[in-house]
Scaffold this motif. Structure first.
Motif, short mmCIF file in Angstrom:
data_model
loop_
_atom_site.label_atom_id
_atom_site.label_comp_id
_atom_site.label_asym_id
_atom_site.label_seq_id
_atom_site.Cartn_x
_atom_site.Cartn_y
_atom_site.Cartn_z
N GLY A 112 0.94 -11.54 -12.89
CA GLY A 112 1.90 -12.62 -12.98
C GLY A 112 2.71 -12.72 -11.69
N GLU A 113 3.42 -13.84 -11.54
CA GLU A 113 4.15 -14.07 -10.29
C GLU A 113 5.18 -12.98 -10.02
OE1 GLU A 113 7.11 -17.38 -8.23
OE2 GLU A 113 5.76 -18.00 -9.86
N ALA A 114 5.91 -12.55 -11.03
CA ALA A 114 6.93 -11.51 -10.82
C ALA A 114 6.28 -10.20 -10.36
CB ALA A 114 7.73 -11.29 -12.10
N GLU A 115 5.12 -9.86 -10.93
CA GLU A 115 4.42 -8.64 -10.53
C GLU A 115 3.94 -8.73 -9.08
OE1 GLU A 115 2.05 -6.76 -14.17
OE2 GLU A 115 1.58 -8.87 -13.89
N VAL A 116 3.46 -9.91 -8.71
CA VAL A 116 2.98 -10.09 -7.34
C VAL A 116 4.14 -9.99 -6.36
CG1 VAL A 116 1.82 -11.66 -5.72
CG2 VAL A 116 1.01 -11.48 -8.07
N ARG A 117 5.30 -10.51 -6.72
CA ARG A 117 6.48 -10.39 -5.85
C ARG A 117 6.86 -8.93 -5.65
NH1 ARG A 117 9.42 -14.86 -4.65
NH2 ARG A 117 8.84 -16.80 -5.71
N MET A 118 6.85 -8.15 -6.73
CA MET A 118 7.18 -6.73 -6.61
C MET A 118 6.14 -6.00 -5.76
SD MET A 118 8.48 -5.88 -10.49
CE MET A 118 8.77 -4.16 -10.11
N LEU A 119 4.87 -6.35 -5.96
CA LEU A 119 3.80 -5.76 -5.17
C LEU A 119 3.99 -6.09 -3.69
CD1 LEU A 119 0.97 -4.38 -4.99
CD2 LEU A 119 -0.01 -6.67 -5.33
N GLY A 120 4.25 -7.34 -3.41
CA GLY A 120 4.43 -7.77 -2.02
C GLY A 120 5.62 -7.10 -1.36
N ALA A 121 6.72 -6.95 -2.10
CA ALA A 121 7.90 -6.29 -1.54
C ALA A 121 7.60 -4.84 -1.19
CB ALA A 121 9.06 -6.38 -2.53
N GLY A 122 6.90 -4.15 -2.08
CA GLY A 122 6.57 -2.75 -1.83
C GLY A 122 5.64 -2.59 -0.65
N LEU A 123 4.61 -3.43 -0.56
CA LEU A 123 3.66 -3.32 0.55
C LEU A 123 4.29 -3.74 1.87
CD1 LEU A 123 0.39 -4.60 -1.16
CD2 LEU A 123 1.13 -2.24 -0.77
N ALA A 124 5.23 -4.69 1.81
CA ALA A 124 5.95 -5.07 3.02
C ALA A 124 6.77 -3.89 3.55
CB ALA A 124 6.85 -6.27 2.75
N LEU A 125 7.40 -3.13 2.64
CA LEU A 125 8.12 -1.92 3.06
C LEU A 125 7.18 -0.92 3.72
CD1 LEU A 125 10.54 -1.25 0.06
CD2 LEU A 125 11.20 -1.82 2.40
N ALA A 126 6.00 -0.76 3.13
CA ALA A 126 5.02 0.16 3.69
C ALA A 126 4.61 -0.27 5.09
CB ALA A 126 3.80 0.25 2.78
N LEU A 127 4.31 -1.55 5.27
CA LEU A 127 3.89 -2.02 6.58
C LEU A 127 5.03 -1.98 7.59
CD1 LEU A 127 1.47 -4.98 5.77
CD2 LEU A 127 0.91 -2.73 6.74
N ALA A 128 6.26 -2.18 7.13
CA ALA A 128 7.40 -2.05 8.04
C ALA A 128 7.46 -0.64 8.62
CB ALA A 128 8.70 -2.39 7.30
N ALA A 129 7.20 0.37 7.79
CA ALA A 129 7.19 1.75 8.27
C ALA A 129 6.02 1.99 9.22
CB ALA A 129 7.12 2.72 7.09
N VAL A 130 4.87 1.45 8.90
CA VAL A 130 3.69 1.60 9.76
C VAL A 130 3.95 0.99 11.13
CG1 VAL A 130 1.29 0.89 10.05
CG2 VAL A 130 2.07 1.70 7.83
N HIS A 131 4.45 -0.24 11.12
CA HIS A 131 4.66 -0.95 12.39
C HIS A 131 5.81 -0.35 13.19
CE1 HIS A 131 2.54 -4.67 10.45
NE2 HIS A 131 1.71 -3.70 10.77
N ALA A 132 6.82 0.19 12.51
CA ALA A 132 7.92 0.85 13.22
C ALA A 132 7.44 2.08 13.97
CB ALA A 132 9.03 1.23 12.23
N ALA A 133 6.35 2.70 13.49
CA ALA A 133 5.78 3.86 14.16
C ALA A 133 4.84 3.46 15.29
CB ALA A 133 5.05 4.73 13.14
N GLY A 134 4.70 2.15 15.53
CA GLY A 134 3.82 1.67 16.58
C GLY A 134 2.36 1.67 16.21
N ILE A 135 2.09 1.61 14.90
CA ILE A 135 0.72 1.70 14.39
C ILE A 135 0.30 0.39 13.74
CG2 ILE A 135 -0.76 2.95 12.77
CD1 ILE A 135 0.23 4.63 15.15
N VAL A 136 -0.97 0.07 13.85
CA VAL A 136 -1.58 -1.03 13.10
C VAL A 136 -2.49 -0.41 12.05
CG1 VAL A 136 -2.97 -3.13 13.23
CG2 VAL A 136 -1.53 -2.48 15.17
N HIS A 137 -2.31 -0.79 10.79
CA HIS A 137 -3.12 -0.18 9.73
C HIS A 137 -4.58 -0.59 9.85
CE1 HIS A 137 -4.84 0.59 5.77
NE2 HIS A 137 -3.88 1.47 5.58
N ARG A 138 -4.84 -1.89 9.97
CA ARG A 138 -6.16 -2.46 10.23
C ARG A 138 -7.09 -2.54 9.03
NH1 ARG A 138 -7.78 -2.29 15.70
NH2 ARG A 138 -9.85 -1.59 15.16
N ASP A 139 -6.71 -2.04 7.87
CA ASP A 139 -7.59 -2.15 6.70
C ASP A 139 -6.76 -2.31 5.43
OD1 ASP A 139 -10.06 -2.37 5.47
OD2 ASP A 139 -10.32 -0.22 5.22
#
Length: 258
Positions: A112-139
């Motif tokens: 559902g939309e609310a679940e996707v929003r929560m998923l997106g927020a969590g993954l955005a936090l993860a990518l923020a940490a990845v990119h702050a370390a100067g890394i590209v996840h790539r997959d």
């Protein structure tokens, strides 16, 4: 999903007693292991012996361990240990109990939309940490997103690299998963940037919201063509999510949000 060990499965990897199989991929297997000190379960990733004989791959795996050690965040599975020089190279990360996003959606349907929003927020936090370390996840793909009880976790930095480092892939080798690549992935691994992860994140969220791959299925070449030249099909994405996902799926990396 836990599977029983096979006759040829290792019973010990480094300091870990192996209890079950978690999965397998093109490069090796992943096992559930317990450390002797009782510190808790771990996901222990091994590399196939034939792959490990390639000196270039060992270098890449050694870098994977270094990369994983450098990235920490609340929505990531932290590295616990690893050995790129063992007869069978391995690394261990925190074990995340729960299905992959891919398995959850394939089994139970779109979120559902609310679940996707929560998923997106969590993954955005993860990518923020990845990119702050100067890394590209790539997959960034549904199979690399674990759905834990307390929120999603982004896993597997197996093809991540420091953007300033020397790429260990060649233009003839595809790096990533076709349905969840960015146009830069298709153009060549040397062009992948942090904004490429944002494009892939949007594709993952489209999948979560619709239960379908955003660029369709079929032959790999056809999927890659659509990724590079054709807009994603967002017709079934909830209206409240469509605008931000369209921004993330913009063809020009510089025009995507961070």
């Amino acid at each position: 999903m836990l599977s029983p060990l096979r006759e040829d499965s290792p019973r010990r990897i480094g300091p870990y007693a192996i209890r079950a199989r978690l999965g397998a991929g093109g490069m090796g297997e992943v096992f559930l292991g317990d450390r002797d000190d009782g510190s808790g379960p771990a996901a222990v990733k091994t590399v196939r012996r034939d792959v490990a004989r390639d000196p270039g791959f060992r270098s890449r795996f050694r870098r994977e361990i270094t990369v994983a050690r450098s990235v920490t965040g609340p929505r990531l599975a932290p590295l616990l240990d690893g050995d790129a020089d063992a007869e069978v190279p391995w690394l261990a990360t925190e074990y995340v109990a729960g299905p992959t996003l891919s398995a959850a959606v394939r089994g139970a349907g779109a979120m559902g939309e609310a679940e996707v929003r929560m998923l997106g927020a969590g993954l955005a936090l993860a990518l923020a940490a990845v990119h702050a370390a100067g890394i590209v996840h790539r997959d960034v793909k549904p199979g690399n997103v674990m759905l834990a009880a307390d929120g999603p976790r982004l896993i597997d930095f197996g093809i991540a690299r420091d953007p300033g480092g020397t790429p260990l892939t060649t233009t003839s080798r595809m790096v990533g998963s076709p349905a969840f690549m960015s146009p830069e992935h298709v153009a060549g691994s040397g062009r992948v940037v942090p904004a490429s992860d944002i494009f892939c994140l949007a594709s993952v969220l489209c999948f979560a919201a619709t239960g379908r791959d955003p660029f369709g299925d079929g032959p790999v070449a056809a999927v890659l063509y659509r990724v590079k030249y054709v807009e994603a099909d967002l017709a079934e994405v909830p209206a409240g999510l469509r605008a931000v996902l369209e921004e993330c799926l913009t063809a020009e990396p510089a025009a995507r949000p961070t």
